[in-house]
Design a protein around this motif. Structure first.
Motif, mmCIF file in Angstrom:
data_model
loop_
_atom_site.group_PDB
_atom_site.id
_atom_site.type_symbol
_atom_site.label_atom_id
_atom_site.label_comp_id
_atom_site.label_asym_id
_atom_site.label_seq_id
_atom_site.Cartn_x
_atom_site.Cartn_y
_atom_site.Cartn_z
ATOM 1 N N PRO A 1 0.429 -1.152 -0.050
ATOM 2 C CA PRO A 1 0.509 0.073 0.342
ATOM 3 C C PRO A 1 0.916 1.311 -0.099
ATOM 4 N N VAL A 2 2.330 1.110 0.937
ATOM 5 C CA VAL A 2 2.900 2.655 0.587
ATOM 6 C C VAL A 2 2.679 2.585 -0.438
ATOM 7 N N ALA A 3 3.378 1.759 -1.333
ATOM 8 C CA ALA A 3 4.399 2.376 -3.151
ATOM 9 C C ALA A 3 2.998 2.825 -4.309
ATOM 10 N N GLY A 4 1.830 1.296 -3.673
ATOM 11 C CA GLY A 4 0.921 1.424 -4.836
ATOM 12 C C GLY A 4 1.063 0.425 -5.168
ATOM 13 N N VAL A 5 1.975 -0.538 -4.971
ATOM 14 C CA VAL A 5 2.012 -2.128 -6.244
ATOM 15 C C VAL A 5 0.886 -2.572 -6.014
ATOM 16 N N GLY A 6 0.754 -3.680 -7.523
ATOM 17 C CA GLY A 6 -0.376 -4.686 -7.602
ATOM 18 C C GLY A 6 -0.037 -6.002 -7.215
ATOM 19 N N TRP A 7 -0.705 -6.807 -7.750
ATOM 20 C CA TRP A 7 -1.355 -8.316 -7.349
ATOM 21 C C TRP A 7 0.136 -9.432 -7.714
ATOM 22 N N ILE A 8 -0.017 -8.631 -8.641
ATOM 23 C CA ILE A 8 1.900 -9.645 -9.400
ATOM 24 C C ILE A 8 2.380 -9.577 -8.155
ATOM 25 N N TYR A 9 3.123 -8.563 -7.702
ATOM 26 C CA TYR A 9 4.132 -8.430 -6.192
ATOM 27 C C TYR A 9 3.061 -8.542 -5.307
ATOM 28 N N VAL A 10 2.423 -8.555 -4.585
ATOM 29 C CA VAL A 10 2.013 -9.629 -3.419
ATOM 30 C C VAL A 10 1.522 -10.518 -3.255
ATOM 31 N N VAL A 11 1.397 -11.086 -4.653
ATOM 32 C CA VAL A 11 1.119 -12.378 -4.290
ATOM 33 C C VAL A 11 2.732 -13.115 -4.307
ATOM 34 N N SER A 12 3.720 -12.636 -4.974
ATOM 35 C CA SER A 12 5.199 -12.643 -4.679
ATOM 36 C C SER A 12 5.465 -13.030 -3.312
ATOM 37 N N ALA A 13 4.989 -11.831 -2.829
ATOM 38 C CA ALA A 13 5.611 -11.585 -2.058
ATOM 39 C C ALA A 13 4.520 -12.192 -0.373
ATOM 40 N N VAL A 14 3.406 -12.647 -0.653
ATOM 41 C CA VAL A 14 3.276 -13.807 0.729
ATOM 42 C C VAL A 14 4.077 -14.714 -0.102
ATOM 43 N N VAL A 15 4.564 -15.344 -0.819
ATOM 44 C CA VAL A 15 4.258 -16.495 -1.628
ATOM 45 C C VAL A 15 5.784 -17.130 -1.341
ATOM 46 N N LEU A 16 6.046 -15.976 -1.774
ATOM 47 C CA LEU A 16 8.441 -15.811 -0.897
ATOM 48 C C LEU A 16 8.002 -15.786 0.693
ATOM 49 N N GLY A 17 7.523 -14.719 1.038
ATOM 50 C CA GLY A 17 7.646 -15.208 3.086
ATOM 51 C C GLY A 17 7.519 -15.769 2.994
ATOM 52 N N ALA A 18 6.158 -16.750 2.470
ATOM 53 C CA ALA A 18 6.255 -18.644 3.440
ATOM 54 C C ALA A 18 7.209 -19.061 3.370
ATOM 55 N N VAL A 19 7.949 -19.124 2.163
ATOM 56 C CA VAL A 19 8.939 -20.109 1.736
ATOM 57 C C VAL A 19 9.736 -19.663 2.597
ATOM 58 N N PHE A 20 10.171 -18.646 2.597
ATOM 59 C CA PHE A 20 11.240 -18.466 4.370
ATOM 60 C C PHE A 20 10.804 -18.111 5.278
ATOM 61 N N THR A 21 10.103 -18.167 5.732
ATOM 62 C CA THR A 21 9.332 -18.480 7.056
ATOM 63 C C THR A 21 9.438 -20.045 7.292
ATOM 64 N N ALA A 22 8.836 -20.456 6.334
ATOM 65 C CA ALA A 22 8.878 -22.149 6.639
ATOM 66 C C ALA A 22 10.342 -22.802 6.577
ATOM 67 N N LEU A 23 11.480 -22.231 6.220
ATOM 68 C CA LEU A 23 12.502 -22.549 6.039
ATOM 69 C C LEU A 23 13.533 -21.790 7.475
ATOM 70 N N ALA A 24 12.877 -20.635 7.846
ATOM 71 C CA ALA A 24 13.562 -19.981 9.630
ATOM 72 C C ALA A 24 12.459 -21.026 10.590
ATOM 73 N N VAL A 25 11.430 -22.055 10.397
ATOM 74 C CA VAL A 25 10.812 -23.006 11.402
ATOM 75 C C VAL A 25 11.594 -24.074 11.007
ATOM 76 N N GLN A 26 11.687 -24.692 10.306
ATOM 77 C CA GLN A 26 12.364 -26.032 9.823
ATOM 78 C C GLN A 26 14.051 -25.620 10.786
#
Length: 298
Positions: free
Chosen positions: A235-260
């Motif tokens: 919302p700060v930069a006003g980017v769209g769904w391509i970025y948002v979906v990518s941020a959600v998925v990539l963040g989930a993978v990154f966090t999953a590795l940290a949990v592992q």
């Protein structure tokens, strides 16, 4: 004799290149061009992108070379750094320092001449912070060394934004925060593998002075914070769904590795996390740029 001279010249040249830590520069510049695209809300001129990348390369290379000059004593004590040019004697300390300072002078002049003064000042400020705050002050004294020192590595997003707008705003500040908080889990994951090196050199890098579990908890905490900040950026930069979906998925993978990593206590998982952290930044900033280009029909 001529063959030997050529070999010697080639060896010294390779030594100067090694001083700049090219792999680290590549990682820093991955964030610069996408930030410029967001700032432009389209594709900046090829010349401006090239000039900014060249100037950023000079500045980061100079800072890295000064870091090697200062750390040549502890580099000799660590297996990971034992083949650096100042340890092996390929280059003299004086030659390395002269080269490093020369790069910084060229970087400032280049950016001021071909980009703008704000970008030049930010680049030199990042170098000074990296040298004086991280290398000379924190690295050998505090477990927060890489946490605070990460500000230097986050500077390219500010430089990229200012190159286009000749100003700063909230979007690059959030991007700065993303890279700033991404740096600890990225680096600590690698430091887990080399914790004995840091212990041998008496450098208080977190994995060498804290338990594996405590290190893993901090890695997870910073990773979750990075994930949150990447979503704030939308919302700060006003980017769209391509970025948002990518941020959600990539963040989930990154966090999953940290949990592992926390659950398994495995050095192999730590290296997978380190490797993915580089992929993470590359894909996240790539998605950010793609989002802007697609939305603007470019």
């Amino acid at each position: 004799m001529k063959t030997a001279a050529r070999a010697s010249f080639r060896t010294r040249l390779q030594g100067y290149v090694a001083l700049t830590k090219p792999r680290i520069i590549e990682l820093l510049l991955i964030t610069t061009v996408p930030t410029m695209i967001v700032a432009e809300e389209g594709l900046p001129s090829v010349w401006l992108m090239a000039a900014t990348v060249i100037g950023g390369t000079f500045s980061a290379g100079g800072a890295n070379a000064i870091n090697m000059y200062v750390d040549r004593d502890i580099d000799a004590l660590m297996k990971r750094t034992a083949k650096r040019p100042l340890v092996t004697g390929v280059l003299t300390p004086r030659a390395a320092l002269t080269f490093a300072v020369g790069l910084e002078v060229v970087a400032f002049a280049w950016l001021w001449l071909f980009v703008n003064l704000l970008s030049a000042v930010l680049a030199v400020a990042a170098c000074l912070f990296y040298v004086f705050v991280y290398t000379l002050w924190l690295k050998r004294r505090s477990t927060s060394n890489i946490v605070i020192g990460g500000a230097a590595g986050a500077a390219p997003v500010l430089i990229g934004w200012s190159a286009v707008t000749d100003s700063l705003a909230w979007p690059p500040v959030v991007l700065f925060a993303i890279i700033f908080f991404w740096t600890p889990p990225h680096f600590w994951a690698l430091a887990i593998r080399y914790k004995d090196d840091y212990s041998a050199a008496d450098v208080p890098m977190l994995p060498s002075v804290a338990t594996f579990r405590d290190t893993s908890i901090q890695i997870l905490a910073y990773t979750v914070l990075v994930w949150a900040l990447t979503l704030v950026f939308a919302p700060v930069a006003g980017v769209g769904w391509i970025y948002v979906v990518s941020a959600v998925v990539l963040g989930a993978v990154f966090t999953a590795l940290a949990v592992q990593l926390l659950r398994t206590g495995s050095s192999a998982v730590a290296m997978r996390l380190f490797t993915f952290s580089i992929t993470y930044v590359t894909l996240l900033f790539g998605a950010m740029a793609l989002d802007v280009l697609v939305r603007n029909g470019l």
